[in-house]
Design an enzyme around this catalytic site. Structure first.
Site, short mmCIF file in Angstrom:
data_model
loop_
_atom_site.label_atom_id
_atom_site.label_comp_id
_atom_site.label_asym_id
_atom_site.label_seq_id
_atom_site.Cartn_x
_atom_site.Cartn_y
_atom_site.Cartn_z
N HIS A 118 -47.31 23.14 51.59
CA HIS A 118 -48.17 23.22 50.64
C HIS A 118 -48.25 24.31 50.83
O HIS A 118 -48.23 25.35 51.18
CB HIS A 118 -49.00 22.40 51.22
N VAL B 169 -47.15 12.40 55.30
CA VAL B 169 -45.63 11.62 54.70
C VAL B 169 -44.98 12.45 55.34
O VAL B 169 -44.98 13.19 55.29
CB VAL B 169 -45.68 12.44 53.23
N HIS C 249 -42.06 19.02 53.78
CA HIS C 249 -43.35 19.32 52.41
C HIS C 249 -43.92 20.54 53.14
O HIS C 249 -44.60 20.45 53.89
CB HIS C 249 -44.33 18.26 52.07
N ASP D 235 -50.14 18.83 44.15
CA ASP D 235 -50.67 17.16 44.87
C ASP D 235 -51.60 16.30 43.91
O ASP D 235 -52.51 16.37 43.35
CB ASP D 235 -51.00 17.94 46.24
N SER E 135 -37.80 8.15 40.62
CA SER E 135 -38.59 7.20 40.62
C SER E 135 -39.99 6.95 40.57
O SER E 135 -40.87 5.22 40.58
CB SER E 135 -37.06 6.33 41.90
N ASN F 267 -47.52 20.49 57.97
CA ASN F 267 -48.14 20.16 58.97
C ASN F 267 -46.95 19.82 59.32
O ASN F 267 -46.64 18.68 59.14
CB ASN F 267 -48.73 19.38 58.01
N GLN G 226 -49.64 15.62 59.44
CA GLN G 226 -48.72 15.64 58.65
C GLN G 226 -48.83 14.10 58.90
O GLN G 226 -49.13 12.80 59.43
CB GLN G 226 -47.26 15.59 58.78
#
Ligand code: 5GP
Ligand code: ZN
Length: 111
Positions: free
Chosen positions: A99, A93, A97, A29, A12, A84, A91
């Site tokens: 990187h 978000v 995740h 990213d 979405s 992170n 961090q």
């Protein structure tokens, strides 16, 4: 829950996907900090590594193997894989995740 990375995982929210399977999505990213800068996320919403538990062991292992596969496919000999955990660690978000970064020299200690 209003989570941007859940949105990327379910399609979405637009992103430049580079890999997906039933458990994991990887995408570029938005604000790359290296020539190669991908984010690898579980489809499952886990806010950060410290929120994962034993039930996530296979998923966490799978994420590492996806990182390995992407590095191999992109011919990355040297790369850095970072998560992170928490604001104090950078961090921004709140969806787990990793990187995957490559293509420049990295400082160590990371600072
Ligand atoms: P953190 O600072 O939480 O470790 O990393 C979050 C990363 O997500 C940042 O590198 C940031 O550029 C990236 N990011 C944030 N929002 C979006 C988005 O909507 N799309 C993409 N592709 N990356 C994002
Ligand atoms: Zn999420």
């Amino acid at each position: 829950m209003n989570c941007i990375f859940c949105g990327i995982a379910d399609g979405s929210v637009k992103s430049q996907l580079v890999y997906e399977d039933e458990q994991v999505v990887a995408f570029k990213d938005l604000n790359p900090q290296a020539p190669t800068h991908l984010l690898i996320i579980p489809r499952k919403h886990i806010a950060r590594l410290s929120e994962a538990d034993e039930k996530d062991a296979a998923l966490l292992g799978h994420i590492l193997l996806v990182a390995r596969k992407l590095a191999q496919d992109l011919n990355l000999k040297d790369f850095r894989l970072i998560t992170n955990n928490g604001r104090g660690a950078g961090q921004s978000v709140d969806h787990l995740h990793f990187h995957l970064m490559a293509g420049r020299r990295f400082l160590w200690p990371a600072g």
